[in-house]
Design a protein around this motif. Structure first.
Motif, PDB file in Angstrom:
ATOM      1  N   ASP A 131      16.710   7.016   2.923  1.00 24.75           N
ATOM      2  CA  ASP A 131      16.497   6.120   4.054  1.00 24.75           C
ATOM      3  C   ASP A 131      16.600   4.655   3.658  1.00 24.75           C
ATOM      4  N   GLY A 132      16.097   4.310   2.494  1.00 27.27           N
ATOM      5  CA  GLY A 132      16.119   2.917   2.064  1.00 27.27           C
ATOM      6  C   GLY A 132      14.806   2.223   2.375  1.00 27.27           C
ATOM      7  N   GLY A 133      14.834   0.902   2.361  1.00 27.34           N
ATOM      8  CA  GLY A 133      13.632   0.144   2.687  1.00 27.34           C
ATOM      9  C   GLY A 133      12.579   0.237   1.611  1.00 27.34           C
ATOM     10  N   ILE A 134      11.384   0.680   2.003  1.00 23.08           N
ATOM     11  CA  ILE A 134      10.239   0.693   1.088  1.00 23.08           C
ATOM     12  C   ILE A 134      10.508   1.524  -0.151  1.00 23.08           C
ATOM     13  N   GLU A 135      11.162   2.676   0.027  1.00 24.22           N
ATOM     14  CA  GLU A 135      11.362   3.571  -1.121  1.00 24.22           C
ATOM     15  C   GLU A 135      12.300   2.963  -2.160  1.00 24.22           C
ATOM     16  N   LEU A 136      13.177   2.046  -1.754  1.00 20.29           N
ATOM     17  CA  LEU A 136      14.016   1.340  -2.719  1.00 20.29           C
ATOM     18  C   LEU A 136      13.268   0.162  -3.333  1.00 20.29           C
ATOM     19  N   GLU A 137      12.530  -0.552  -2.503  1.00 17.63           N
ATOM     20  CA  GLU A 137      11.810  -1.726  -2.990  1.00 17.63           C
ATOM     21  C   GLU A 137      10.763  -1.369  -4.040  1.00 17.63           C
ATOM     22  N   VAL A 138      10.294  -0.112  -4.015  1.00 16.20           N
ATOM     23  CA  VAL A 138       9.287   0.299  -4.992  1.00 16.20           C
ATOM     24  C   VAL A 138       9.821   0.182  -6.418  1.00 16.20           C
ATOM     25  N   VAL A 139      11.144   0.210  -6.581  1.00 21.25           N
ATOM     26  CA  VAL A 139      11.758   0.096  -7.914  1.00 21.25           C
ATOM     27  C   VAL A 139      11.353  -1.218  -8.577  1.00 21.25           C
ATOM     28  N   ASN A 140      11.195  -2.278  -7.761  1.00 24.62           N
ATOM     29  CA  ASN A 140      10.784  -3.574  -8.299  1.00 24.62           C
ATOM     30  C   ASN A 140       9.345  -3.573  -8.806  1.00 24.62           C
ATOM     31  N   LEU A 161       7.929  -0.996 -10.583  1.00 24.99           N
ATOM     32  CA  LEU A 161       7.742  -0.060 -11.694  1.00 24.99           C
ATOM     33  C   LEU A 161       7.753  -0.796 -13.025  1.00 24.99           C
ATOM     34  N   ASN A 162       7.046  -0.235 -13.994  1.00 26.73           N
ATOM     35  CA  ASN A 162       7.037  -0.803 -15.346  1.00 26.73           C
ATOM     36  C   ASN A 162       8.087  -0.155 -16.233  1.00 26.73           C
ATOM     37  N   PHE A 163       8.961   0.629 -15.634  1.00 27.28           N
ATOM     38  CA  PHE A 163      10.036   1.301 -16.375  1.00 27.28           C
ATOM     39  C   PHE A 163      11.256   1.355 -15.461  1.00 27.28           C
ATOM     40  N   THR A 164      12.388   1.678 -16.047  1.00 34.44           N
ATOM     41  CA  THR A 164      13.637   1.704 -15.299  1.00 34.44           C
ATOM     42  C   THR A 164      14.105   3.139 -15.120  1.00 34.44           C
ATOM     43  N   ILE A 165      14.460   3.502 -13.892  1.00 33.34           N
ATOM     44  CA  ILE A 165      14.926   4.861 -13.597  1.00 33.34           C
ATOM     45  C   ILE A 165      16.213   4.779 -12.784  1.00 33.34           C
ATOM     46  N   PRO A 166      17.031   5.828 -12.841  1.00 27.53           N
ATOM     47  CA  PRO A 166      18.246   5.857 -12.015  1.00 27.53           C
ATOM     48  C   PRO A 166      17.874   5.933 -10.529  1.00 27.53           C
ATOM     49  N   VAL A 167      18.646   5.232  -9.703  1.00 29.58           N
ATOM     50  CA  VAL A 167      18.413   5.220  -8.258  1.00 29.58           C
ATOM     51  C   VAL A 167      19.705   5.622  -7.544  1.00 29.58           C
ATOM     52  N   VAL A 168      19.614   6.698  -6.751  1.00 30.69           N
ATOM     53  CA  VAL A 168      20.749   7.185  -5.967  1.00 30.69           C
ATOM     54  C   VAL A 168      20.407   7.033  -4.489  1.00 30.69           C
ATOM     55  N   TYR A 169      21.336   6.484  -3.731  1.00 28.36           N
ATOM     56  CA  TYR A 169      21.129   6.296  -2.287  1.00 28.36           C
ATOM     57  C   TYR A 169      22.127   7.176  -1.544  1.00 28.36           C
ATOM     58  N   ILE A 170      21.604   8.112  -0.735  1.00 26.78           N
ATOM     59  CA  ILE A 170      22.479   8.970   0.062  1.00 26.78           C
ATOM     60  C   ILE A 170      22.629   8.351   1.448  1.00 26.78           C
ATOM     61  N   MET A 171      23.856   8.038   1.817  1.00 23.63           N
ATOM     62  CA  MET A 171      24.139   7.441   3.122  1.00 23.63           C
ATOM     63  C   MET A 171      24.532   8.564   4.072  1.00 23.63           C
ATOM     64  N   HIS A 172      23.639   8.863   5.027  1.00 25.66           N
ATOM     65  CA  HIS A 172      23.812  10.030   5.888  1.00 25.66           C
ATOM     66  C   HIS A 172      24.537   9.744   7.191  1.00 25.66           C
ATOM     67  N   GLY A 173      24.696   8.475   7.561  1.00 27.95           N
ATOM     68  CA  GLY A 173      25.285   8.216   8.874  1.00 27.95           C
ATOM     69  C   GLY A 173      25.892   6.839   9.004  1.00 27.95           C
ATOM     70  N   GLY A 193       0.819  -1.211   0.000  1.00 29.21           N
ATOM     71  CA  GLY A 193       0.000   0.000   0.000  1.00 29.21           C
ATOM     72  C   GLY A 193       0.850   1.258   0.000  1.00 29.21           C
ATOM     73  N   VAL A 194       1.938   1.244   0.784  1.00 29.40           N
ATOM     74  CA  VAL A 194       2.837   2.398   0.819  1.00 29.40           C
ATOM     75  C   VAL A 194       3.552   2.545  -0.522  1.00 29.40           C
ATOM     76  N   MET A 195       4.007   1.414  -1.080  1.00 31.02           N
ATOM     77  CA  MET A 195       4.711   1.475  -2.359  1.00 31.02           C
ATOM     78  C   MET A 195       3.805   2.008  -3.461  1.00 31.02           C
ATOM     79  N   ASN A 196       2.539   1.613  -3.428  1.00 30.37           N
ATOM     80  CA  ASN A 196       1.599   2.114  -4.442  1.00 30.37           C
ATOM     81  C   ASN A 196       1.461   3.627  -4.372  1.00 30.37           C
ATOM     82  N   LYS A 197       1.477   4.180  -3.150  1.00 33.57           N
ATOM     83  CA  LYS A 197       1.389   5.637  -2.985  1.00 33.57           C
ATOM     84  C   LYS A 197       2.631   6.322  -3.542  1.00 33.57           C
ATOM     85  N   ILE A 198       3.795   5.699  -3.320  1.00 30.85           N
ATOM     86  CA  ILE A 198       5.044   6.282  -3.829  1.00 30.85           C
ATOM     87  C   ILE A 198       5.079   6.221  -5.356  1.00 30.85           C
TER      88      ILE A 198
END
Length: 389
Positions: free
Chosen positions: A90-99, A101-113, A71-76
């Motif tokens: 942050d990671g987690g759900i926001e990264l998993e949403v990539v799986n 999608l019906n298209f491919t987009i660049p994904v950047v992960y900022i590691m803050h700590g 449900g959260v991934m659908n909203k994103i």
């Protein structure tokens, strides 16, 4: 035109400050969207209050017990298209949403700590990430030695880029010093920030007969407990949660910032304080603090088990005001040289724009567990871990 989609938790703090500054000094090369994700079970006082300089700001709410991951991934998903560059903070759900999608987009992960959460996300979801940006050189080196799947890691670009922080004072204007030593803390009032050490530190300052005031800037679940613990100190002020600009303005009245944290990345609160000529005294964490604080030059670091050194260093600065002025100027100079707002923002945007999606690394799959409420899914996963099935 590409659309930078920053996804982050709806919690004010260092992560939100980094994104806020990236948007404040953004160029016109891309559009920008901010997606703030909030678990309604979290403390609402910690939510982001001031707005971002984005073309669109979306707030997504979910319940950590009864909502589902799908449900959260659908909203994103509704806020992503094939012109998006997903910037995960942050990671987690926001990264998993990539799986999903019906298209491919660049994904950047900022590691803050330097937290297990970031390393776990990278190890578990590294196949979904195209580029990792770390906020300190130490974190970049640590990723290289801690990434479990070396084949996946070899396909990911990893760079260290210092984040932008605005110029906060007029460097030609001498900082006004008071006879009383003015100490501050800026951050969430949570245990990880070392706030339960305040009573010990303030007792030291009192025993050393230091004439001080202590401003606590921030909010959080330990606020009421701290108010009770510190009520005997008449020189302690709880300022509450302030906007970024209010914090910077208040720094003109501070001499020293203390940060007795148990874990950090490269703290935005220290950089902002240094740009205001406020001298940091912080835990000697390897994660990024040594890149800011050179002991006796741009502040002081304290081992976790030697908190009495806070009193020692504050006493030294109080007794040596000329030296305090010298260190203050060096703080400004170092922070200004490392965190130039427009240059650092352009460096981040360059990474975003030049990131190419590794389409072959993404696997389009749907996990039935994602459709279950979080509570039920977590219980099933726990049982699987116990019984190995």
């Amino acid at each position: 035109m590409k659309n930078l989609v920053y996804i982050l938790p709806d919690k004010d703090g260092g992560v939100a400050s980094v994104v806020r500054n990236l948007l404040r000094f953004r160029t016109n090369r891309c559009k920008a969207k901010v997606v703030l994700i909030h678990n309604t079970m979290d403390d609402p006082l910690l939510r982001v209050q001031d707005e971002f300089n984005a073309d669109e700001i979306i707030r997504i709410n979910y319940n950590g017990k009864w909502s589902s991951k799908q449900g959260v991934m659908n909203k994103i998903k509704r806020h992503l298209d094939n012109n998006s560059i997903l910037i995960s903070n942050d990671g987690g759900i926001e990264l998993e949403v990539v799986n999903n999608l019906n298209f491919t987009i660049p994904v950047v992960y900022i590691m803050h700590g330097d937290y297990d959460h970031y390393f776990n996300c990278i190890n578990e979801q590294g196949h979904l990430i195209d580029t990792i940006i770390t906020v300190s050189d130490y974190l970049m080196e640590k990723i290289e030695s801690n990434f479990e799947n070396k084949d996946t890691f070899s396909k990911i670009d990893v760079v260290s880029v210092k984040f932008p922080v605005p110029l906060t004072i007029d460097n030609d204007k001498e900082k006004v010093r008071a006879k009383i030593i003015r100490v501050a803390f800026v951050g969430a009032l949570i245990e990880d920030k070392g706030v339960l050490l305040f009573k010990n530190i303030l007792t030291q300052l009192t025993e050393l007969k230091i004439n001080f005031i202590f401003n606590i800037i921030g909010a959080g679940p330990l606020e009421e407990k701290l108010m009770k613990e510190l009520q005997s100190f008449s020189n302690v002020n709880f300022k509450g949660k302030l906007t970024n600009q209010e914090v910077i303005s208040l720094h003109s009245e501070h001499d020293i910032l203390i940060l007795p944290s148990y874990g950090e990345g490269l703290p935005v609160s220290i950089v902002e304080a240094m740009k205001c000529g406020v001298i940091p005294i912080a835990t000697n964490l390897k994660s990024g603090i040594p890149e800011l604080i050179e002991d006796g030059v741009t502040g002081y670091t304290v081992p976790l088990d030697e908190i009495e050194k806070y009193g020692k260093f504050i006493k030294y600065l109080d007794n040596n005001r000329d030296e305090m002025a010298v260190i203050s100027h060096k703080c400004i100079s170092k922070a200004e040289s490392m965190f130039k707002p427009y240059i650092q923002t352009k460096a981040y945007e360059d990474v975003f724009i030049n990131t190419k999606p590794h389409a072959f690394m993404k696997t389009k799959n749907y996990n039935l567990m994602n459709f279950l409420p979080f509570t039920l899914a977590n219980r099933i996963n726990n049982l699987k871990n116990i019984y190995g099935k």
